[in-house]
Design an enzyme around this catalytic site. Structure first.
Site, PDB file in Angstrom:
ATOM      1  N   PHE A   1       0.856  -1.187   0.000  1.00  0.00           N
ATOM      2  CA  PHE A   1       0.000   0.000   0.000  1.00  0.00           C
ATOM      3  C   PHE A   1       0.893   1.239   0.000  1.00  0.00           C
ATOM      4  CE2 PHE A   1      -2.307  -3.501   1.801  1.00  0.00           C
ATOM      5  CZ  PHE A   1      -3.546  -3.400   1.199  1.00  0.00           C
TER       6      PHE A   1
ATOM      7  N   VAL B   1       2.497  -1.636   4.431  1.00  0.00           N
ATOM      8  CA  VAL B   1       2.210  -0.211   4.304  1.00  0.00           C
ATOM      9  C   VAL B   1       3.536   0.533   4.190  1.00  0.00           C
ATOM     10  CG1 VAL B   1       1.163   1.773   5.473  1.00  0.00           C
ATOM     11  CG2 VAL B   1       0.135  -0.501   5.711  1.00  0.00           C
ATOM     12  N   CYS B   2       3.673   1.357   3.173  1.00  0.00           N
ATOM     13  CA  CYS B   2       4.903   2.136   2.988  1.00  0.00           C
ATOM     14  C   CYS B   2       5.104   3.079   4.165  1.00  0.00           C
ATOM     15  CB  CYS B   2       4.828   2.929   1.686  1.00  0.00           C
ATOM     16  SG  CYS B   2       6.256   4.009   1.441  1.00  0.00           S
ATOM     17  N   VAL B   3       6.255   3.002   4.792  1.00  0.00           N
ATOM     18  CA  VAL B   3       6.535   3.798   5.982  1.00  0.00           C
ATOM     19  C   VAL B   3       6.504   5.298   5.675  1.00  0.00           C
ATOM     20  CG1 VAL B   3       9.064   3.623   5.735  1.00  0.00           C
ATOM     21  CG2 VAL B   3       8.052   4.091   7.979  1.00  0.00           C
TER      22      VAL B   3
ATOM     23  N   GLY C   1       2.960   6.393   4.773  1.00  0.00           N
ATOM     24  CA  GLY C   1       2.129   6.278   5.970  1.00  0.00           C
ATOM     25  C   GLY C   1       2.373   7.411   6.948  1.00  0.00           C
TER      26      GLY C   1
END
Length: 119
Positions: A39, A77-79, A82
């Site tokens: 994501f 989830v892309c840090v 996010g």
């Protein structure tokens, strides 16, 4: 066949998320594997347990969580994306985890196809 999936759109503002979920579900039902869904951009909003859709609407976040639980799908989830949007470990729904773009690159290299949903 192994499919990696990239989701770039939020859960309720674009068809991309629904399409990505339906694609993953159909692929698994046909005997393929979906080891990872990544994501990115506004797609990170698919991961928050703070989402509360009305009872008569679909709960997209819960769908992803159930898919991960039932089929061992890694929901990443892309840090950076996010954090820009206030998504931290504390707000992640079950089955989601935060990691870096290396997870996306790895999916593109190791899986047979990387399918992108959303701009």
């Amino acid at each position: 066949m192994k499919f990696g999936i990239l989701v770039n759109e939020g859960p309720y503002n674009h068809q991309a998320t629904d399409s990505a979920y339906q694609f993953a579900k159909a692929a698994i039902e046909k005997g393929h594997t979906v080891p990872r869904v990544f994501f990115y951009h506004d797609g990170v909003y698919n991961s928050t347990k703070l989402t509360e859709p009305p009872q008569d609407d679909r709960n997209i976040v819960a769908r992803w969580s159930k898919l991960a639980e039932d089929h061992k799908v890694d929901l990443v989830v892309c840090v950076a994306a996010g954090l820009r949007r206030g998504i931290k470990d504390e707000v992640l729904a079950p089955g989601f985890r935060i990691s870096g773009l290396g997870q996306l690159v790895e999916a593109g290299i190791q899986y047979d196809r990387l399918v992108t949903f959303g701009d």
